[in-house]
Structure formats: C-alpha cells, structure tokens
Design an enzyme around this catalytic site. Structure first.
Site, PDB file in Angstrom:
ATOM      1  N   ASP A  63       0.815  -1.035  -0.138  1.00 33.77           N
ATOM      2  CA  ASP A  63       0.112  -0.028   0.180  1.00 33.77           C
ATOM      3  C   ASP A  63       0.826   1.037   0.169  1.00 33.77           C
ATOM      4  O   ASP A  63       1.648   1.316   0.961  1.00 33.77           O
ATOM      5  CB  ASP A  63      -0.809  -0.036   1.260  1.00 33.77           C
ATOM      6  CG  ASP A  63      -2.224   0.795   1.112  1.00 33.77           C
ATOM      7  OD1 ASP A  63      -1.857   1.912   0.666  1.00 33.77           O
ATOM      8  OD2 ASP A  63      -3.204   0.447   1.468  1.00 33.77           O
ATOM      9  N   SER A 113      -7.303   4.029  -1.811  1.00 32.20           N
ATOM     10  CA  SER A 113      -7.158   2.488  -1.876  1.00 32.20           C
ATOM     11  C   SER A 113      -8.355   1.737  -2.070  1.00 32.20           C
ATOM     12  O   SER A 113      -8.223   0.499  -2.721  1.00 32.20           O
ATOM     13  CB  SER A 113      -6.470   2.053  -0.660  1.00 32.20           C
ATOM     14  OG  SER A 113      -5.139   2.684  -0.269  1.00 32.20           O
ATOM     15  N   THR A 176      -8.068  -1.568   1.659  1.00 27.86           N
ATOM     16  CA  THR A 176      -7.204  -2.730   0.611  1.00 27.86           C
ATOM     17  C   THR A 176      -7.934  -4.240   0.862  1.00 27.86           C
ATOM     18  O   THR A 176      -8.265  -4.848  -0.076  1.00 27.86           O
ATOM     19  CB  THR A 176      -5.765  -2.535   0.861  1.00 27.86           C
ATOM     20  OG1 THR A 176      -5.514  -1.191   0.332  1.00 27.86           O
ATOM     21  CG2 THR A 176      -5.165  -3.775  -0.284  1.00 27.86           C
ATOM     22  N   GLU A 346      -1.323  -8.034   2.045  1.00 24.24           N
ATOM     23  CA  GLU A 346      -1.035  -6.367   1.840  1.00 24.24           C
ATOM     24  C   GLU A 346      -0.191  -5.907   3.229  1.00 24.24           C
ATOM     25  O   GLU A 346      -0.121  -6.413   4.210  1.00 24.24           O
ATOM     26  CB  GLU A 346      -2.435  -5.749   2.225  1.00 24.24           C
ATOM     27  CG  GLU A 346      -2.099  -4.334   1.962  1.00 24.24           C
ATOM     28  CD  GLU A 346      -3.189  -3.159   2.786  1.00 24.24           C
ATOM     29  OE1 GLU A 346      -3.064  -2.027   2.441  1.00 24.24           O
ATOM     30  OE2 GLU A 346      -3.714  -3.751   3.542  1.00 24.24           O
ATOM     31  N   ASP A 392      -1.041  -0.361  -4.693  1.00 24.13           N
ATOM     32  CA  ASP A 392      -2.324   0.372  -5.090  1.00 24.13           C
ATOM     33  C   ASP A 392      -2.226   1.835  -5.592  1.00 24.13           C
ATOM     34  O   ASP A 392      -3.029   2.348  -6.590  1.00 24.13           O
ATOM     35  CB  ASP A 392      -3.243   0.478  -4.184  1.00 24.13           C
ATOM     36  CG  ASP A 392      -2.829   0.697  -2.719  1.00 24.13           C
ATOM     37  OD1 ASP A 392      -1.646   1.137  -2.695  1.00 24.13           O
ATOM     38  OD2 ASP A 392      -3.329   0.853  -1.860  1.00 24.13           O
ATOM     39  N   HIS A 393      -1.133   2.591  -5.242  1.00 25.05           N
ATOM     40  CA  HIS A 393      -0.899   3.961  -5.481  1.00 25.05           C
ATOM     41  C   HIS A 393       0.451   4.161  -4.954  1.00 25.05           C
ATOM     42  O   HIS A 393       1.098   3.552  -4.183  1.00 25.05           O
ATOM     43  CB  HIS A 393      -1.906   4.826  -5.009  1.00 25.05           C
ATOM     44  CG  HIS A 393      -2.291   4.837  -3.561  1.00 25.05           C
ATOM     45  ND1 HIS A 393      -1.163   5.374  -2.628  1.00 25.05           N
ATOM     46  CD2 HIS A 393      -3.149   4.327  -2.804  1.00 25.05           C
ATOM     47  CE1 HIS A 393      -1.651   5.157  -1.408  1.00 25.05           C
ATOM     48  NE2 HIS A 393      -2.832   4.372  -1.458  1.00 25.05           N
ATOM     49  N   HIS A 488      -1.396  10.773  -1.207  1.00 25.19           N
ATOM     50  CA  HIS A 488      -1.058  10.015  -2.225  1.00 25.19           C
ATOM     51  C   HIS A 488      -0.391  10.697  -3.474  1.00 25.19           C
ATOM     52  O   HIS A 488      -0.730  11.973  -3.575  1.00 25.19           O
ATOM     53  CB  HIS A 488      -2.317   9.255  -2.621  1.00 25.19           C
ATOM     54  CG  HIS A 488      -2.856   8.285  -1.666  1.00 25.19           C
ATOM     55  ND1 HIS A 488      -4.132   7.624  -1.794  1.00 25.19           N
ATOM     56  CD2 HIS A 488      -2.400   7.860  -0.511  1.00 25.19           C
ATOM     57  CE1 HIS A 488      -4.405   6.835  -0.731  1.00 25.19           C
ATOM     58  NE2 HIS A 488      -3.382   7.057   0.214  1.00 25.19           N
TER      59      HIS A 488
END
Length: 527
Positions: A63, A113, A176, A346, A392-393, A488
């Site tokens: 993550d 997320s 997530t 995760e 995820d980013h 993010h």
C-alpha cells in the site's frame, strides 16, 4: 562513403550474420561486471518459458509502494548489508515480467485505496472511497449499493472450490483487504458504530460483519452456490469485531474499552460458532501454537487497530507475527487444497509511514514485504503459482539532489567529489528523501512509531538540520506544503510477476487488468 566506414559496416554485417569470428569487444568492456551482469540477465530472460494457467495465485500489495519507494528501499537494503546500495535489487524486482500500472479512479486523478483495490479485485474501475461496487454508487448512500455490487477474484475463487486467504498489516477491515470480500458505499463503515443511522436502518451491513458472514452472504447472493468460507484471515482491527464493553477486552488491550461495536455483537465468537474447528488467535503465542497441518480455518486479529510498524513490532505488548511469518503459515494451510488457492497479502503500513512523513518507517515495511514475497516464492512451485507484486498507488515521496554513489539514502546530500553536505541556496543542508506535502520535519530520535509525529505541531518548510541525524528511525523528512497528513500521488506504479500467466505483464496497463490476469491464470470465469 570513405573506406574506413565501409570496412566497419562490413564487419557489423558479418557479425550479425554470424560470419565474423573475431570478437570486436574490447577486453575491458567484455569483462566488466556491469557488462557480464547485464548479459546474464538477458540470458535468464531468454530461458523463461511459462504456461498460461496456474493452480495458485498470490497477490502482494504494498500500500503506497510507489516507484520512488521501491528505489529508496532497494538502496536502503543494500546499505544495511554494507554495500553502496544502488546496485541492489528487491527480491521481486528480479521477477521476469514487469509493467507500469495507471492508478486513477473513475472520479479521481490521484486515487485512494478503496477504488484502486476494487479495480484489481473486480476488473473494472470505480470511484474513490467505495468498496466492491461500481461507479454508479453514490459514496455514503446505502440505497445506491443494491444492484451495483461487483464480484471479486476472491469470491470467484471460493465459488470455484479453491482455498482463499487475506493477510494485512493494516486493519483487516481497511480499504485494501476489505475490497476482496466486502460491498460498501463508504470505506469508513468498518463497524456499525461508523455508519450513519440511515445506512443501518437501510439494510447496509458493516465491513467487519461482512467478513464474518462472508460464506452466508455469498451463498445468498448467488443461487446454487455452496462455499466453505475464507480459510485464512490475519491482520489488525480487532476493535471492529468486539462490543463496546470492557468485559470483551482482549488480554493485550491497550484502550480502556477495546471494542467499538454498539450492536453488542462479539463477531469473534460468531466466527468460532460458524467454524468450531477453526482457531482464533490474537497474539504471537497463539499464532506460534497453530499447527497448520491440523488447521482448516484461522482468524488472527493481532491489534486493536493496525498492526505495528515493522520497526516498532518488537514493542507490541503480546507480540505480533511478521508479514513473512503470516504468509508462510497461510501457505501451509492453503496448500492442503489440491484444487489450488488465491491469497492476497497487503503491507498496509508502508502507506501509513508515508502519510506520517517518515521515510524510515516506509522503507522498513517495504523490506518486510520483500521478505514475505521471498517466503512465498521459496515455498511454492514456480511452475504452478502466479505471484504478482504491486501497489495500489504511490506517494509524493521524492529522491532528489545530486548525492554521490553510496551516500546514505536517509542522509543529507553529499555531492560527488565532496565529503561535506551540500548547501541549498538558503545556506542549509538538505536530505535526499523528502515529501512534497505533509506535516514536515520532526527529529524524534530512535522513535520507531511513525504515528508519533501526529502529536507534534505541523512543521512544513525548510529547517536547519545541520546538527540533526537524519538516518534515525524517528526522523521525519521536510515537506514543502503544510497538510495534516502527506498525500497519495497520481503517477504510475509497478507490477512485477513470475509464474504461469506472468508473461502477459507488459507495457503500461490499466489497474483493473490485474483482475483479468488473475482470472486468466485461474480460469475463474468460464467463457
């Protein structure tokens, strides 16, 4: 054209056709470790010959693990081993197939997320902040969920008769992991106390209950389906499963009242009723006592909220397993199913350390994820297991300046040819790593809890760090724009893969293609 050029071109033509025997490479070039290493890498890639169908799929999600985090982490890893660092690789960076992945949500240029993981789990993009539903849902509107639910890779694996598992170092109800099993108009509806009254009366179910009732909900949603439930669930977030009553506190509770639920439900007890042969554990001792050969179901909730940061794990009251240990035990349970399995793992706290502006914490948790990937690769058959590693980013996390080779990645910039820190135009030194926005500078020494910075005042902007050791666990990098939390970023992230079907990882991909890679490998949907 002069004669020298004609001779050179003739030599190249002969070399291409295989007719030139003399080696035109200078010996120093041919024997250079840079040259030989690169040549060996190409030769290894030529030897890769994958089938397209897999028995098992393991999806690792770091993550917030953007490309700059990967770069800094590999350098950090190399320097911890006493090397310059830049030449290092993370274990999964040696996988044969890699692509860049676009991360935007339907309604957001820079994603969250919930939307990104829903894309990876369902094969379509959706809005930020919603879980397991398509873009037609209105965030926070319970009535908009019905009819807009999507089916996930984990649910399809269950329907196909595969074993399934979910692991996270965040709360297991966090965005997530929740996107593997839940349908929610808001990612924040982790237990009933987080939901507005109209959502509860409107029939929407909180995320924690959806996890515990997963088997029954899935069978009700799809007529004729008979599943046996998720085999392995491990992570944090115990508070969302317990009543708001001190009588239900766990032995290692930190809060006076650990649980948050206001419906008087003890979901851990409900799970045990559903699966009397299963093992519910909440600490390291309980985890260690699990015999995977004699266990068919595990529910592990190792903290009230998120699990500890990797750097802080040794400070946990009752102890917590590492992400690698959880991965290994999960595999030992899941591999008992001869049909195969799907496992999502995760590393959720990479993201949280970045939000707190603490690079050390983010890099430490990235290296913990790397160990989990290595554990999975070494404990599965590479000919029948597709392993995917992605994020995820990313985050607004930068690697800047002109530091010389081997300069401490967490240190101040020292230019090539110099022994002293470089000075910015304001006459002060600066670090290689930094953040575009966030809470900014903190010198917390050896403090390993990245979240400790939230108790401090925001201190964005330039600071004189001449006498500060920026390599300590508790140093929080400077940030340009003051915000309550670092954000993010919207750039692409990486996807690494090995095993059957990984050869389809190519070029620049949309994020929702990850689902289709999983589906192609496992044959979850019969075409």
């Amino acid at each position: 054209m002069n004669s020298n050029w004609k001779i050179a071109l003739s030599a190249i033509a002969l070399a291409v056709s295989g007719g030139l025997q003399a080696n035109v490479l200078p010996a120093a070039q041919e024997n250079s470790p840079w040259y030989t290493d690169a040549r060996e890498n190409v030769e290894k890639k030529l030897q890769v010959s994958n089938s397209f169908k897999a028995k098992n799929v393991i999806l690792f999600v770091g993550d917030g693990m953007g490309v700059s985090t990967l770069t800094a982490s590999r350098i950090f890893k190399g320097q911890l081993a006493g090397n310059p660092g830049e030449e290092e690789y993370l274990s999964f960076e040696r996988f044969p197939h890699t692509a860049l992945v676009k991360t935007y949500n339907v309604d957001a240029q820079t994603p969250d997320s919930a939307g990104t993981m829903t894309a990876m789990m369902s094969g379509l993009k959706t809005d930020a902040g919603v879980i397991g539903v398509d873009e037609d849902v209105v965030r926070g509107d319970c009535s908009s969920v019905a009819g807009n639910e999507v089916v996930t890779a984990l649910e399809l694996a269950e329907i196909k008769g595969l074993s399934t598992g979910i692991i996270s170092t965040a709360r297991i109800t966090h965005a997530t992991p929740a996107a593997t099993y839940a349908k929610s108009a808001d990612r924040n509806w982790e237990d009933n106390s987080d939901m507005p009254e109209e959502a509860v009366t409107g029939g929407c179910v909180d995320i924690a209950r959806q996890l515990i009732d997963f088997e029954h909900i899935l069978e009700q949603r799809y007529s004729g389906v008979d599943v046996d439930g998720i085999e392995v669930t491990m992570g944090g977030g115990r508070r969302h499963f317990l009543p708001k009553d001190a009588a239900f506190n766990s032995p290692d509770a930190v809060s006076e009242v650990e649980g948050d639920r206001t419906d008087e439900r003890d979901l851990t007890a409900t799970w045990q009723e559903y699966y009397p042969e299963g093992q519910y554990v909440f600490d390291q001792a309980g985890f260690d006592a699990i015999d995977p050969s004699a266990t068919t179901k595990i529910l592990g909730l190792f903290n009230e909220s998120h699990m500890q940061y990797e750097a802080d794990r040794g400070n946990d009251i009752a102890g917590e397993p590492s992400i690698a240990q959880m991965t290994e035990k999960a595999l030992q349970v899941l591999e008992q199913n001869q049909k195969g399995f799907f496992l999502m793992v995760e590393s959720g706290r990479i993201d949280h350390a970045h939000h707190a502006g603490n690079a050390h914490g983010a890099l430490a948790d990235t290296l913990a994820l790397e160990q989990a990937v290595k554990t999975a690769y070494e404990n599965t058959n590479p000919e029948e297991t597709l392993i995917l590693v992605t994020a995820d980013h990313g985050h607004v996390f930068t690697i800047a300046g002109y530091p010389k080779r081997g300069n401490p990645i967490l240190g101040k910039v020292v230019n090539v040819g110099s022994e002293e820190p470089a000075m910015a135009a304001d006459g002060m030194p600066y670090t290689t790593l930094g953040y575009t926005n966030g809470r900014g500078f903190q010198d917390l020494g050896q403090q390993t809890d990245s979240d400790a910075a939230y108790a401090m005042d925001i201190a964005a902007g330039r600071m004189d760090i001449s006498n500060v050791d920026t390599t300590t666990a508790g140093y929080h990098q400077e940030a340009l724009i003051p915000l309550s939390s670092e954000t993010h970023s919207g750039e692409d992230i990486a996807l690494h893969g090995t095993g059957p079907g990984s050869q389809l990882i190519q070029g620049v991909m949309e994020q929702h293609l990850v689902f289709h890679l999983i589906n192609q490998a496992l044959g979850l949907i019969e075409e």
